[in-house]
Scaffold this motif. Structure first.
Motif, short mmCIF file in Angstrom:
data_model
loop_
_atom_site.label_atom_id
_atom_site.label_comp_id
_atom_site.label_asym_id
_atom_site.label_seq_id
_atom_site.Cartn_x
_atom_site.Cartn_y
_atom_site.Cartn_z
N GLY A 252 0.81 -1.21 0.00
CA GLY A 252 0.00 0.00 0.00
C GLY A 252 0.84 1.25 0.00
O GLY A 252 0.58 2.21 -0.75
N PHE A 253 1.89 1.26 0.82
CA PHE A 253 2.78 2.43 0.87
C PHE A 253 3.46 2.64 -0.47
O PHE A 253 3.51 3.76 -1.00
N ALA A 254 4.00 1.56 -1.04
CA ALA A 254 4.73 1.68 -2.29
C ALA A 254 3.83 2.12 -3.43
O ALA A 254 4.24 2.88 -4.31
N ARG A 255 2.59 1.66 -3.42
CA ARG A 255 1.67 2.02 -4.51
C ARG A 255 1.15 3.44 -4.38
O ARG A 255 0.96 4.13 -5.39
N MET A 256 0.91 3.90 -3.17
CA MET A 256 0.23 5.18 -2.98
C MET A 256 1.19 6.37 -2.80
O MET A 256 0.74 7.51 -2.84
N GLU A 257 2.47 6.11 -2.62
CA GLU A 257 3.41 7.22 -2.52
C GLU A 257 3.36 8.06 -3.79
O GLU A 257 3.21 7.55 -4.90
N LEU A 290 -5.48 6.31 4.72
CA LEU A 290 -4.61 7.41 4.28
C LEU A 290 -5.36 8.74 4.36
O LEU A 290 -6.53 8.84 4.02
N LYS A 291 -4.63 9.76 4.79
CA LYS A 291 -5.20 11.10 4.85
C LYS A 291 -4.90 11.83 3.55
O LYS A 291 -3.75 12.11 3.22
N VAL A 292 -5.96 12.14 2.81
CA VAL A 292 -5.84 12.86 1.55
C VAL A 292 -6.12 14.33 1.82
O VAL A 292 -7.14 14.67 2.42
N GLY A 293 -5.20 15.20 1.39
CA GLY A 293 -5.43 16.62 1.67
C GLY A 293 -4.36 17.51 1.07
O GLY A 293 -3.60 17.10 0.18
N ASP A 298 1.15 19.52 7.28
CA ASP A 298 1.74 18.37 7.97
C ASP A 298 0.68 17.30 8.20
O ASP A 298 -0.49 17.61 8.49
N GLY A 299 1.08 16.06 8.10
CA GLY A 299 0.16 14.95 8.35
C GLY A 299 -0.56 14.45 7.11
O GLY A 299 -1.25 13.44 7.17
N THR A 300 -0.40 15.14 5.98
CA THR A 300 -1.03 14.68 4.74
C THR A 300 -0.25 13.49 4.19
O THR A 300 0.96 13.57 4.00
N ASP A 301 -0.96 12.39 3.95
CA ASP A 301 -0.33 11.21 3.37
C ASP A 301 -0.31 11.27 1.85
O ASP A 301 0.61 10.76 1.21
N MET A 302 -1.35 11.85 1.27
CA MET A 302 -1.48 11.88 -0.18
C MET A 302 -2.11 13.19 -0.61
O MET A 302 -3.14 13.60 -0.06
N GLY A 303 -1.49 13.84 -1.56
CA GLY A 303 -2.03 15.09 -2.08
C GLY A 303 -2.90 14.83 -3.29
O GLY A 303 -3.33 13.69 -3.55
N PRO A 304 -3.16 15.86 -4.07
CA PRO A 304 -3.94 15.69 -5.30
C PRO A 304 -3.09 15.05 -6.39
O PRO A 304 -1.86 14.93 -6.26
N LEU A 305 -3.74 14.66 -7.47
CA LEU A 305 -2.98 14.31 -8.65
C LEU A 305 -2.39 15.58 -9.25
O LEU A 305 -2.73 16.69 -8.81
N SER A 306 -1.55 15.45 -10.24
CA SER A 306 -0.82 16.61 -10.75
C SER A 306 -1.71 17.64 -11.41
O SER A 306 -1.36 18.82 -11.47
N PRO A 344 -7.95 7.24 -2.84
CA PRO A 344 -7.15 6.09 -3.27
C PRO A 344 -8.00 4.82 -3.27
O PRO A 344 -8.86 4.63 -2.41
N ALA A 345 -7.72 3.95 -4.25
CA ALA A 345 -8.60 2.81 -4.48
C ALA A 345 -7.86 1.48 -4.43
O ALA A 345 -6.67 1.39 -4.73
N VAL A 346 -8.61 0.44 -4.04
CA VAL A 346 -8.17 -0.95 -4.17
C VAL A 346 -9.21 -1.67 -5.02
O VAL A 346 -10.41 -1.63 -4.70
N ILE A 347 -8.76 -2.33 -6.09
CA ILE A 347 -9.67 -2.95 -7.05
C ILE A 347 -9.28 -4.41 -7.27
O ILE A 347 -8.09 -4.73 -7.35
N THR A 348 -10.27 -5.26 -7.41
CA THR A 348 -10.05 -6.64 -7.83
C THR A 348 -11.00 -6.94 -8.99
O THR A 348 -11.89 -6.15 -9.30
#
Length: 458
Positions: A252-257, A290-293, A298-306, A344-348
């Motif tokens: 999860g970390f490697a994919r969402m970084e 994950l905290k999206v923001g 500080d504390g944001t795990d994931m920002g917006p897309l580019s 962020p998504a997880v899909i099967t």
């Protein structure tokens, strides 16, 4: 609106713009680079090393400020931006600290003469076409070895990353790099094509999309210009055993970084049936937490897309998968409000009928596949037009290494994924491109391996 601009992806606001070069200015930049090559190549090695060492220190000293620029340009959270700047410092320091060994001639032995030696010589002015997702790192891995060699550089940044590119140039100049050796050019695609066609350009390096890579490779081939391409990826992450809960968190970390916007992120997680349920559960738990923001907070795990356009292209692929029966365990929806945010998504349940099976999901989406055997895992891992990197996870190291060696990729790992270091070569095969950057390999792309052979007098 200018093509080169900082449009904050967290707010949608345009914060700065830059004027695109005229054709005359683009040609003038090449004139300058070509003339600068004549003197830069002859500078003592210690002069070039000093520039690299000082630049490495600048990346360390200015890491926080550099991270803030990247956050405003392309949405990278501050802590990740600092890590990127520190990696650049390592790259510049690696080439500075190991310069003499890396550039040492290779003695081939007499072989019927008095001596046969291969020397590394610079080749001239190079064009670099850079992406936006790692605006410092991907520049550093191209620039550092080539400045050490004595080549000169015309660097075209991504249109949304002009500010970070300007900062890199200013750091190099402050480190003592002479005028004209490195120039940031706000060029058009046609101007880049014209530069590549000019016989004074000795090589071109591009990191970006398949479309852009194909265009540059076509122009380079037509003009017999050396090229290096680092393109997309669809990296497999094969889980055979071991600590499944920890492996799922690592995945999860490697994919969402970097909001999943990395060519070598693990995009296809291939899990043996007996571990599948536990892995998916652990992955969903990590991703949903994950905290999206705002990347500047500080504390944001994931920002917006580019950009909103990048987000919408990803949503198009997700909707295609959703309509054709894929299961969304979490995320995959656009966040209401300004900016280019998505959960962020997880899909099967991805099948061949879905575009997501072959097209690169360049964003925070983890796709998990269930397989019944190692053979099936390898077959699925290699069933892709890409070949950048891949990894295998297990507590049976012998089995994992044997499996990793069967992955068709430029880089394979056991119990880690996507590890990048200055001393490790980076590059792929198939439609992921060709050539290698970093390590000693990075010095052997745009260089003349000149054979000097001396025989006795007649």
């Amino acid at each position: 609106m200018s093509d080169y601009r900082t449009e904050n992806p967290a707010t949608g606001e345009v914060e700065n713009t830059w004027t695109t070069l005229t054709d005359e200015q683009a040609q003038g930049a090449l004139d300058t680079a070509h003339k600068a090559f004549a003197s830069w190549r002859d500078e003592p090695l210690e002069t070039r090393v000093a520039v690299l060492s000082k630049t490495a220190q600048a990346f360390k000293d200015q890491a926080k400020e550099l991270a803030e620029i990247a956050a405003r340009e392309m949405g990278k959270p501050l802590n990740q931006g600092v890590e990127e700047a520190e990696l650049c410092a390592q790259i510049f320091a690696y080439y500075a600290d190991n310069a003499e060994d890396l550039l040492a001639p290779t003695d081939l032995g007499p072989q019927g003469a008095r001596s046969s030696v291969v020397e590394l010589e610079p080749v001239g002015a190079l064009v670099g076409v850079m992406p936006w997702n790692f605006p410092y790192y991907q520049v550093a891995r191209f620039v550092a070895p080539n400045l050490l060699l004595g080549n000169t550089i015309l660097l075209k940044p991504a249109e949304i990353c002009a500010a970070s590119a300007e900062r890199i140039e200013s750091m190099l100049r402050e480190a003592g790099l002479p005028q004209g050796v490195y120039q940031t050019i706000h060029a058009t695609n046609q101007q880049i094509a014209d530069l590549v066609a000019d016989p004074r350009v000795a090589g071109v390096s591009l990191t970006g999309s398949e479309r852009a890579g194909s265009a540059v490779a076509e122009g380079a081939g037509r003009n017999l210009t050396k090229s290096l391409l680092e393109l997309g990826g669809s990296d497999p992450f094969i889980v055979l055993g071991g600590n499944i809960a920890k492996t799922a968190e690592t995945a999860g970390f490697a994919r969402m970084e970097n909001a999943g916007q990395a060519c070598n992120a693990p995009k296809r997680m291939i899990v043996l049936e007996e571990h599948y349920d536990e892995f998916v559960e652990g992955l969903v738990s990590y991703v949903s937490g994950l905290k999206v923001g705002n990347p500047l907070e500080d504390g944001t795990d994931m920002g917006p897309l580019s950009s909103v356009d990048a987000r919408d292209r990803l949503v198009e692929l997700l909707e295609d998968a959703r309509e054709k029966g894929a299961t969304f365990h979490t995320g995959g929806t656009v966040v209401d409000g300004p900016g280019a945010f998505i959960e962020p998504a997880v899909i099967t349940g991805i099948t061949r009928e879905m575009r997501a099976f072959e097209e690169e999901l360049f964003g925070p989406v983890a796709v998990v596949y269930k397989v019944g055997s190692v053979e099936e895992a390898i077959e699925l891992a290699n069933d892709t037009p890409f070949g950048l990197s891949g990894s295998v996870w297990s507590d049976d190291l012998e089995k994992a290494e044997a499996t990793a060696r069967r992955i068709e990729a430029g880089m394979v790992y056991v119990n880690e994924h996507g590890t990048t270091a200055a001393g490790l070569p980076f590059g792929g095969v198939k439609r992921s491109g060709y050539g290698r950057e970093l390590a000693e390999n990075g010095l052997h792309e745009f260089v003349n391996h000149r054979l000097v052979r001396v025989s006795d007098a007649l």
